[in-house]
Write a protein that holds these residues in place. Sequence first.
Motif, PDB file in Angstrom:
ATOM      1  N   GLU A 861       0.942  -1.205   0.002  1.00 34.38           N
ATOM      2  CA  GLU A 861      -0.005  -0.100  -0.034  1.00 34.38           C
ATOM      3  C   GLU A 861       0.863   1.274   0.062  1.00 34.38           C
ATOM      4  O   GLU A 861       0.675   2.140  -0.647  1.00 34.38           O
ATOM      5  CB  GLU A 861      -0.951  -0.095   1.172  1.00 34.38           C
ATOM      6  CG  GLU A 861      -1.973  -1.024   1.301  1.00 34.38           C
ATOM      7  CD  GLU A 861      -1.655  -2.306   1.449  1.00 34.38           C
ATOM      8  OE1 GLU A 861      -2.393  -3.331   1.134  1.00 34.38           O
ATOM      9  OE2 GLU A 861      -0.498  -2.584   1.728  1.00 34.38           O
ATOM     10  N   PRO A 872      -7.348   3.324  -2.869  1.00 34.62           N
ATOM     11  CA  PRO A 872      -7.348   2.287  -2.161  1.00 34.62           C
ATOM     12  C   PRO A 872      -7.792   0.777  -2.610  1.00 34.62           C
ATOM     13  O   PRO A 872      -7.320  -0.416  -2.410  1.00 34.62           O
ATOM     14  CB  PRO A 872      -8.020   2.680  -0.970  1.00 34.62           C
ATOM     15  CG  PRO A 872      -8.970   3.556  -1.284  1.00 34.62           C
ATOM     16  CD  PRO A 872      -8.349   4.245  -2.462  1.00 34.62           C
ATOM     17  N   ALA A 875      -5.126  -0.658  -4.658  1.00 35.54           N
ATOM     18  CA  ALA A 875      -4.152  -1.432  -3.996  1.00 35.54           C
ATOM     19  C   ALA A 875      -4.622  -3.129  -3.469  1.00 35.54           C
ATOM     20  O   ALA A 875      -3.952  -3.953  -3.474  1.00 35.54           O
ATOM     21  CB  ALA A 875      -3.781  -0.662  -2.648  1.00 35.54           C
TER      22      ALA A 875
END
Length: 1422
Positions: A861, A872, A875
């Motif tokens: 991350e 996000p 990721a």
Amino acid sequence: MWRLSSVRHKAVPPGRSLEDFKLKRREHEKVLRRARKDQQLVSKRLLLCEYVDETDTPMDANSGDQVIHLVHELQRSGQEKEPHLKALSNSLRNPSAQTVFIKHENSMHLLVGLLSGSQAQWRLLALQCLHELSQSHQPNVTLACVPATPYLLTYLSGQSTKLTELCLYTLGNLCPDSDVVRDKLLAQGIIPALNNCMESQRYNLAVVEAVGFTLSQLLQAKDAAEKIIPMVLASGLPSNLLSVLTPDPQFGLAPAIECAWCLHYLTCSTLDNSALRADGALSKCSSLLVSLGGAVSKGNKEDGMELLVWPLLRSVGNLLSSGPTEDMSSQVGDLHLLPVLCALARAYLPSHPALARESIWVLNNLTADSSEFCTALLDLNLVPELIQLLPFSQGINTMILRVLCNIAHKTNGNCSQLAQARLVPALCATLRMSEPDIVALSLEVLFMLVAGCPQAAEEFVEQNGVALLEAVQYNGEGDIRQRAAHLLEHHLPSQHTLSLSSLPRVAVAPPDAPSLPLGSVQSRHLKLPSCGLDGRLNQLLQQALRELNLPETQDLLPGVGHSDQCLCVLGSPLPYLSMLLDAGQRTPGDALLCLSPSWLSRSSSSSLMVHKAVTFDLGGRTFLSSFSPPRKVTYFLSCDPYLNEEVTHETDCPIGSSGSLGKLWGDVLTSRVLLQKASINTPPTLALLNPSAETTLQEGIVGAVELVLLRKPLKSNLDLIRNKVFSFLESKAVRHSDKVVLRHSGARFVGQAASKPVFLSLDSMEEVWAGVVQLLRGLLPGEAALLEGFCPPLKHQAHLEVRTWEEYTGGPPPIPDLSFRLCAVVTRSPQDIPLIYKLVCRVGASDAPLSHHQSLCQSLETTLKECGFTDPMFAVSLRHLATKTALDCLRLVMETESNMSSEKRGGVNAQTDMIGVDLLFTSDGATIKPVVLGFHPSLCLQYSYPDQEWEIKSSDSEMEACRGTLLLTPLIRSQRYLMRGKTVLVIGAGGYSKNFIWEVASHYQLKVILVDGDPNHSASKMVDHFFAVPDLADHQQDEQHCMLICDWLTASDLHPDGCVCFWDDCVILTSQICNKLRLRGPLPGAVSIAKEKSRTHLHLLSYAVPCLHVESVSDLNKAAERGLGRPGAAQNGIVRFPAVMKLEYGAGAVGVRKVDSLAQSVAHFERIGGDLKEETDHPGIGLGWGNAMTLMEYVGGTEHDIDVIIFSGQLEGAFVSDNGPTRPPTFTETTAQMPTGLAADKRGQLIKAAYHACLGCGLRDGVYNIELKMTELGPRLIEINARMGGFYLRDWILQLYGVDLVLAAFMIACGVRPRLPSVSDLPAGGHFAGVMCVVSQHLQALRTTSSLTYLRSLHQKGAICLSELAAADELIAGEYEEPFCNVAMRDTCAERARQRLLALSQALGLHCPPHYDLTFFLSQFS
């Protein structure tokens, strides 16, 4: 030389008499104790004073008139005295009312008369009034109570626990305030009375606590040493006090605290403690301190624990200082007390610095006259911990300096070790302190240090110590000034005449070892030559330990034991250091590191034996250990530089990575060919292989890998090779990149830095060709030169930045172009399922190849954010993709090895249990794909371990379902190896649902001796030995059966290693056999308590539910007369309605029913009495014990099963599942899910309750199933099954957690501790949701859409998990039915598992609303 004598709490400060000091200390302690005791007494009074109306409050105005009125009423009330006594007791809480009462004529005479009367209720209420008077601090009130003391002492031997307890607290309140009262009590025989009371009530801990309180009040008297203590020592009280020192897990610490304070008062009030030492007081207190210190060091500082630690410390310290030193070691026990004292000092330093000081004080008394303890402090590396505490004041640093004085005084060798522990810089700091005592003690330590170790003197001078001493000499007073001058003149070298030996010495490290000062690498105790390979490996180990802030390796002290389990690593300490450290925490002393093959040998039976190793222990401590006889390895790993040693070949122990497998998967060419065959992406590769006789790879193209076999002579084939190289460079797979990678491949380059790849530009093909030719010339047979296309790493799309010329010229330097790759460590579960253990990124500049050695390690991350990917979810997607690829790699490894012979794998039990996968992400502009570069298990594990704390663990359910641990498979394989060939006696074959046990035993290569009542049982042909006892179900004959079975074993020359039971009917007989044969298992008394449901609840103090044992209707009627079912009944422990009636010894919920009234209870009892009389009416549900029933109060909340593994009273594993709503009114189980959906803290409460309930019943060894309900007020017990959980539980736990409860039960029975990586927090490999099928609701479906044949086919395909609980011919409905089977769905998400189960049940016809509505039964889990 000046030396301190041992210090004790009785030491007399200058200018003060001993009596004055005692008096002041006791007065101070009395205030503290009175405050604490009053608080405890209030709680006791409220517990005992249940007759007093709590709505009444003590009166302020006219209280005297009210008291006089109540006295008059009592004098003339006849039989109606009870309400007046209650009111009087409440009034006497007021101090003014107490004065009025004692002054009123005949009031105390009236109270004593009632106290001595024959009416029990009046007697108790009169005693409550007297107890209120005893709370007074007015001497005249206390004296007025003297006439009642003979009766109080008499009642100490009575049968009423409440009366006895209240008498004790009343006596305890009276005795400290008046010498007259105390002398009167002594003359009346209070000491023998207390002793007799304690002996007769030793199992009633509330009374024991009260005895301790009363005795401690007596022992605090000013004249206790002359009048009281001799009488106490002459009685049996000291031994009784010692017998209850160990805290009870259910009752709490209070009784032990009271008794410990009594021992403290005894030890500090007399100089001769020989009688106490003879009773084992020193040994007992020391042992308990070790136990408490162990709990404190693990962070378990229970509220009030310091109140127990404090008197124990004082008792041990005083006992040490008042007796002979010759037998100190034998009385203190082993040396574990030393680290415990240090741990207590460290733990309580922030909150209770005085307690930390007294811990060091005990350490001082231990070392004052014992060279053994001084040496142990050094050997256990505890001195650095003490040195770290020197900056702390409040007497702590003073005590530590005295301990250091004791150590230095013993031998010059001790002084040298103190110097090595960096004591000199610490002394320089204490010499700067302002306290004269600290400076004087520092000078004393320094004097002995420099006198015994010249190097310490040189180091002191280097630390500018001469200037310090000169300052002390100038500013100090008297004695301090003389000591400083003496040191300067006689023991310290001049600053101008330093010898060369005092200069820092730097060792020249070997070329391939880190360049570090030799002194900082070599352990003080680890005696290995620094020039050999094992010495260099030891240096690596010590350096790695220091980087992790762990102590260096020491010699193992003699007498330290170990278990039969032995996890051994041969080779460098770095690759598997994380596993060794984790194993040291879970199974101390059983994780071994061998730094040389000479430390190993192979026995004639092919077992691998360890003669010498570095063992890993708690807290990251390591010890160099020698074993005679050698230890048998139960799990083995090898790594560089000893990857393929002859001594490890063809051993029979489990091997997690053999030399053969390490070379296979570490070879880049071989792994890439296999990866391409499995359709896993690798870089496009041209492999030029110099074949050997063992080469199995075929020339040709496999996916993106082209293999060319080199032919001799090489020169004549260069043109062909050149054409292949240039064709590869011009191919479409390579053309999109601007460079290529050139590297070696072969056994010589597995894991070595020599195989480091080289980047070459495609702009100069001739330069690439020259590099290829150079590699070809150095190839040995079996090695290859690999030319591969460069895979550009994933990069964020560039965006235009507008800057001014000034910003370009004056701004910060440009950010380098970064690239990253991922290292994934994948582990193999015991069920051969790949699981992800770790996933980290290696980050570096993109213009050179990334290596594990020279790159940054961080999370995926963080790396993606630095590369500009801020979404996000992106990721999360990449983590999923990387995880799937890594897991596919281990699947490939497992599939390949399954088709290899044991010889090629390197041993019959050799397999790859963990691999490291190097991969990167690359993009062609449209898609992102993972590319596997190779397998490097040791490098991936080694270079990611120090950074494991920040590794992000995904909360995604799919990621959690594939999360693994490093230790589970090594531990399980090791335990299976230990169990192989053992003989287990199993009592009771059980029903159809237990048939799998015999297959499991065979799978684990166990020999089974089976005893059952059915001579034709199908299991008789599946075991090694079978013995039929026809009337085994008649449990009235259990003792005779026990003797019969033991005699048969003797006659048959059978010697089982353990005895176990999986059938509820035979648990008590099994415990009796274990007891008779002296095998490990629960005691018969403990199993009897657990077997009888009502007895279980009545025995336990916590988590119990009000219940009633019912053998006849008259039992119910009698209970009704006592308040059964009435409001407020629960306060008296009486059952309220609604309630649950069940068979007292039943199983499988047969005969369980909810009842709402006494009439329903009677009706159900009579129905059961008519239908279920004996074993033949319904075999297997406990009717062989009779058909008595228990009536248990109904408890709301959610129902849960907790399956626990307990060995020697220690919890080794716990698994929690949730049960859905039961079918009313029979409580038949409907649905379940695992793992539990409860929050972590609630799950912890359930585990704690289950564990404590087992210990409370005495179940200390075994696998047990506990049924609990989670209510708003916490867990409440339903019942304890003193055997492994039934139904589906074993299968679910095995598939989700990799733990086999059957194997755990066998192991415990054979005395093998079933260690797991975590007691209660193993990662679960998904979620199960299951439904019970019952004949009464599902008969039609089970004959058609859900036939056993169809369900078995779904189970074999992996679509469902089927648990068959009954045979096909048992498909018959009945009133008292048990589940027929369980159908479950498994998914990575709990909600999806439930949804899929509901959809499947609808399709199979198992969802039958409204009578069997799965929507409702599953709703509780959401």
